[in-house]
Design an enzyme around this catalytic site. Structure first.
Site, PDB file in Angstrom:
ATOM      1  N   ARG A 116      -2.949  22.486 -14.597  1.00 61.04           N
ATOM      2  CA  ARG A 116      -3.457  23.573 -15.449  1.00 61.04           C
ATOM      3  C   ARG A 116      -2.687  24.876 -15.195  1.00 61.04           C
ATOM      4  O   ARG A 116      -2.426  25.644 -16.131  1.00 61.04           O
ATOM      5  CB  ARG A 116      -4.948  23.771 -15.162  1.00 61.04           C
ATOM      6  CG  ARG A 116      -5.614  24.788 -16.057  1.00 61.04           C
ATOM      7  CD  ARG A 116      -7.119  24.758 -15.872  1.00 61.04           C
ATOM      8  NE  ARG A 116      -7.784  25.707 -16.739  1.00 61.04           N
ATOM      9  CZ  ARG A 116      -8.613  26.667 -16.316  1.00 61.04           C
ATOM     10  NH1 ARG A 116      -8.867  26.798 -15.023  1.00 61.04           N
ATOM     11  NH2 ARG A 116      -9.180  27.484 -17.167  1.00 61.04           N
ATOM     12  N   HIS A 120      -1.128  27.322 -18.023  1.00 60.30           N
ATOM     13  CA  HIS A 120      -1.507  28.735 -18.141  1.00 60.30           C
ATOM     14  C   HIS A 120      -0.320  29.651 -17.852  1.00 60.30           C
ATOM     15  O   HIS A 120      -0.258  30.756 -18.379  1.00 60.30           O
ATOM     16  CB  HIS A 120      -2.684  29.045 -17.215  1.00 60.30           C
ATOM     17  CG  HIS A 120      -3.995  28.569 -17.762  1.00 60.30           C
ATOM     18  ND1 HIS A 120      -5.181  29.231 -17.579  1.00 60.30           N
ATOM     19  CD2 HIS A 120      -4.297  27.479 -18.514  1.00 60.30           C
ATOM     20  CE1 HIS A 120      -6.166  28.573 -18.190  1.00 60.30           C
ATOM     21  NE2 HIS A 120      -5.649  27.498 -18.754  1.00 60.30           N
ATOM     22  N   ASN A 149      -8.558  32.658 -16.466  1.00 63.03           N
ATOM     23  CA  ASN A 149      -7.977  32.250 -15.181  1.00 63.03           C
ATOM     24  C   ASN A 149      -8.878  32.474 -13.980  1.00 63.03           C
ATOM     25  O   ASN A 149      -8.790  31.757 -12.980  1.00 63.03           O
ATOM     26  CB  ASN A 149      -6.673  33.018 -14.928  1.00 63.03           C
ATOM     27  CG  ASN A 149      -5.572  32.602 -15.878  1.00 63.03           C
ATOM     28  OD1 ASN A 149      -5.629  31.495 -16.428  1.00 63.03           O
ATOM     29  ND2 ASN A 149      -4.605  33.468 -16.086  1.00 63.03           N
ATOM     30  N   HIS A 250      -7.066  16.650 -19.531  1.00 63.70           N
ATOM     31  CA  HIS A 250      -8.511  16.784 -19.306  1.00 63.70           C
ATOM     32  C   HIS A 250      -9.143  15.475 -18.840  1.00 63.70           C
ATOM     33  O   HIS A 250     -10.349  15.324 -18.870  1.00 63.70           O
ATOM     34  CB  HIS A 250      -9.200  17.319 -20.564  1.00 63.70           C
ATOM     35  CG  HIS A 250      -8.964  18.781 -20.771  1.00 63.70           C
ATOM     36  ND1 HIS A 250      -9.470  19.496 -21.819  1.00 63.70           N
ATOM     37  CD2 HIS A 250      -8.248  19.681 -20.019  1.00 63.70           C
ATOM     38  CE1 HIS A 250      -9.087  20.761 -21.727  1.00 63.70           C
ATOM     39  NE2 HIS A 250      -8.334  20.897 -20.656  1.00 63.70           N
TER      40      HIS A 250
HETATM   41  C1  HEM Z   1      -6.061  22.393 -25.872  1.00 62.71           C
HETATM   42  C2  HEM Z   1      -6.496  23.530 -25.417  1.00 62.71           C
HETATM   43  C3  HEM Z   1      -7.132  23.659 -24.056  1.00 62.71           C
HETATM   44  C4  HEM Z   1      -8.303  24.260 -23.784  1.00 62.71           C
HETATM   45  C5  HEM Z   1      -9.206  24.958 -24.767  1.00 62.71           C
HETATM   46  C6  HEM Z   1      -8.542  24.112 -22.378  1.00 62.71           C
HETATM   47  C7  HEM Z   1      -9.637  24.623 -21.702  1.00 62.71           C
HETATM   48  C8  HEM Z   1      -9.960  24.312 -20.408  1.00 62.71           C
HETATM   49  C9  HEM Z   1     -11.150  24.757 -19.738  1.00 62.71           C
HETATM   50  C10 HEM Z   1     -12.212  25.687 -20.310  1.00 62.71           C
HETATM   51  C11 HEM Z   1     -11.155  24.194 -18.506  1.00 62.71           C
HETATM   52  C12 HEM Z   1     -12.239  24.318 -17.451  1.00 62.71           C
HETATM   53  C13 HEM Z   1     -12.010  25.532 -16.594  1.00 62.71           C
HETATM   54  C14 HEM Z   1     -13.213  25.761 -15.694  1.00 62.71           C
HETATM   55  O1  HEM Z   1     -14.235  26.154 -16.233  1.00 62.71           O
HETATM   56  O2  HEM Z   1     -13.122  25.506 -14.487  1.00 62.71           O
HETATM   57  C15 HEM Z   1      -9.968  23.400 -18.386  1.00 62.71           C
HETATM   58  C16 HEM Z   1      -9.628  22.672 -17.286  1.00 62.71           C
HETATM   59  C17 HEM Z   1      -8.443  22.005 -17.140  1.00 62.71           C
HETATM   60  N1  HEM Z   1      -7.402  21.985 -18.046  1.00 62.71           N
HETATM   61 FE1  HEM Z   1      -7.473  22.683 -19.948  1.00 62.71          FE
HETATM   62  N2  HEM Z   1      -7.515  23.420 -21.832  1.00 62.71           N
HETATM   63  C18 HEM Z   1      -6.617  23.127 -22.817  1.00 62.71           C
HETATM   64  C19 HEM Z   1      -5.418  22.479 -22.673  1.00 62.71           C
HETATM   65  C20 HEM Z   1      -4.916  22.052 -21.459  1.00 62.71           C
HETATM   66  C21 HEM Z   1      -3.568  21.633 -21.228  1.00 62.71           C
HETATM   67  C22 HEM Z   1      -2.467  21.666 -22.278  1.00 62.71           C
HETATM   68  C23 HEM Z   1      -3.486  21.261 -19.926  1.00 62.71           C
HETATM   69  C24 HEM Z   1      -2.299  20.759 -19.157  1.00 62.71           C
HETATM   70  C25 HEM Z   1      -1.305  20.103 -19.661  1.00 62.71           C
HETATM   71  C26 HEM Z   1      -4.795  21.427 -19.357  1.00 62.71           C
HETATM   72  C27 HEM Z   1      -5.142  21.069 -18.086  1.00 62.71           C
HETATM   73  C28 HEM Z   1      -6.395  21.257 -17.530  1.00 62.71           C
HETATM   74  C29 HEM Z   1      -6.784  20.730 -16.234  1.00 62.71           C
HETATM   75  C30 HEM Z   1      -5.970  19.804 -15.362  1.00 62.71           C
HETATM   76  C31 HEM Z   1      -8.067  21.214 -15.994  1.00 62.71           C
HETATM   77  C32 HEM Z   1      -8.902  20.990 -14.723  1.00 62.71           C
HETATM   78  C33 HEM Z   1      -8.487  22.086 -13.743  1.00 62.71           C
HETATM   79  C34 HEM Z   1      -9.188  22.085 -12.401  1.00 62.71           C
HETATM   80  O3  HEM Z   1      -9.891  21.128 -12.077  1.00 62.71           O
HETATM   81  O4  HEM Z   1      -8.976  23.051 -11.649  1.00 62.71           O
HETATM   82  N3  HEM Z   1      -5.617  21.957 -20.293  1.00 62.71           N
HETATM   83  N4  HEM Z   1      -9.267  23.499 -19.543  1.00 62.71           N
END
Ligand code: HEM
Length: 404
Positions: A116, A120, A149, A250
């Site tokens: 992530r 970002h 973030n 995700h």
């Molecule tokens: C399509 C649009 C996307 C949205 C709206 C989005 C939104 C989010 C949100 C809200 C979270 C949870 C954050 C939290 O509350 O802790 C999250 C987690 C995560 N996202 Fe996305 N995301 C998107 C695309 C992506 C992309 C493109 C990637 C990487 C290639 C990604 C990788 C991740 C990962 C790995 C997590 C888990 C992070 C953790 O466990 O610390 N996301 N995302």
């Protein structure tokens, strides 16, 4: 400094139907005939990187120094090279192996955080490690304190540790931006038991500008509908197929309850707050309520209820089954992207390959060069300010989070 606000809690707007249909490549069930995932070169056309919006949010204090930097070179991303660091150090140093060692020592959650972190970083002022910069007296509100973030983004310490070892072995050579890219690749391969494997073209420089106010305009929110998602990815030169492939991330990591609570029915109600599978919704509601009772204001749950620590195509099965957390995940069921979701759900290797391709493509977004960047000495501080209490010292001497 006052604490930044927690992740968005506002209720999601009603989803809108997509206004345009994306150009999804025709799914094919035969494996790729060209380079295999582990040695793949990008085959997609260069992204047409757009300058990010420059208007900071009203809550963000502008830094005292100018946020402008020399203009980006549009083709810098295309000049990145696989194996860039070979022969770059005075003595032999396996730069990528050092990064991988540090990533492999992290737990599964931090590995997910590193994937992530790369997303970002690249979506806000390009892949220039601007997301790593700590608050300073000159710039008290860098990207890492932006609402999307803070406090959810994680993995910073892994980057610090890799950078420290690389600086000792090969000073002034390896950019923080490349370390972030390598770390995301390594986390992807480690979490997928090497099923996702791709070579990372490198040679990025580190940016010098980082503004919290640029996070919300550039990072898609979890309540985004299909049209908004497509627009925000297109602004970075990524098409709808890239977006669908990257969303497979995700399948690992966690989410804070505030990021999806708008999709759950209100407390005490049996009504559904969204199209989420009611069994999953009830389970999430209970998990979030339990963490609230444990004095945690904003609890967390696994993103993939089935295989939470495995980077796999289960995510697409979850999208089809309406067992995903965010409206932005559910939005992939929209007419324009649903066929690719079904394809990735049914042909795991195709997603594994396409995910690597899309990560490489994302890694080319608004790359910095020697003309408009630098190789930072420490990933949390820009060089020009390092050592100056006035401009460069972190607002806290150790970990900025302590003072927040
Ligand atoms: C399509 C649009 C996307 C949205 C709206 C989005 C939104 C989010 C949100 C809200 C979270 C949870 C954050 C939290 O509350 O802790 C999250 C987690 C995560 N996202 Fe996305 N995301 C998107 C695309 C992506 C992309 C493109 C990637 C990487 C290639 C990604 C990788 C991740 C990962 C790995 C997590 C888990 C992070 C953790 O466990 O610390 N996301 N995302």
């Amino acid at each position: 400094m006052s604490p930044p606000t927690s992740p968005p809690t506002s209720s999601p707007p009603a989803p809108q139907p997509p206004t345009s249909s994306p150009s999804i490549p025709q799914p094919s069930t035969s494996p790729p005939t060209s380079s295999p995932p582990t040695s793949q070169q990008p085959t997609s056309p260069p992204p047409t990187a757009q300058p990010p919006p420059t208007s900071p949010s009203p809550t963000v204090q502008p830094p005292t120094s100018s946020p402008t930097s020399p203009p980006p070179s549009p083709d810098a991303g295309q000049k990145l090279r696989v194996g860039y660091y070979i022969g770059k150090c005075a003595r032999y140093v396996d730069v990528e192996a050092i990064v991988r060692k540090h990533v492999s020592q992290a737990d599964a959650g931090i590995k997910a955080g590193l994937i992530r972190l790369f997303f970002h970083d690249c979506f806000v002022r390009g892949c220039g490690a601007s997301v790593l910069l700590d608050p300073t007296t000159a710039n008290p509100q860098p990207e890492k304190l932006g609402v999307p973030n803070f406090p959810s983004l994680r993995g910073f310490e892994v980057i610090d540790a890799a950078k420290a070892e690389l600086e000792a072995a090969c000073p002034g050579t390896v950019s923080c931006a490349d370390i972030v890219a390598f770390a995301a690749r390594d986390a992807s391969s480690l979490l997928s038991r090497d099923r996702v494997g791709f070579a990372v073209p490198a040679g990025r420089y580190d940016g010098t500008v980082s503004l919290a106010g640029e996070t919300i305009p550039n990072l898609p929110p979890p309540f985004a509908d299909a049209a908004r998602l497509e627009r925000m990815f297109a602004a970075k030169g990524l098409d709808a197929a890239d977006m669908v492939a990257l969303s497979g991330a995700h399948s690992v990591g966690r989410s804070h309850c505030s990021s999806f609570s708008g999709r759950l029915a209100p407390p005490g109600s049996n009504a559904s707050g969204s199209d989420m599978d009611p069994v999953l919704a009830a389970r999430l509601k209970a998990a979030c309520a339990a963490s609230a009772n444990n004095n945690s204001t904003d609890g967390t749950v696994a993103q993939d209820y089935r295989t939470p620590d495995e980077l796999d195509s289960q995510y697409y099965r979850n999208v089809l089954d309406r067992k995903v957390l965010f409206a932005s995940d559910a939005a992939l069921n929209a007419a324009g992207t649903a066929s690719l979701v079904r394809f990735f759900a049914n042909v795991p290797w195709a997603w594994q390959f396409r995910f690597g391709e899309a990560m490489v493509k994302m890694g080319r977004v608004e790359v910095k060069t020697a003309a408009n960047g630098e190789i930072r000495k420490a990933c949390r501080l820009v060089n020009s300010k390092a050592g100056s209490r006035e401009h460069g010292m972190p607002a806290s001497s150790s970990n900025f989070a302590i003072i927040l």
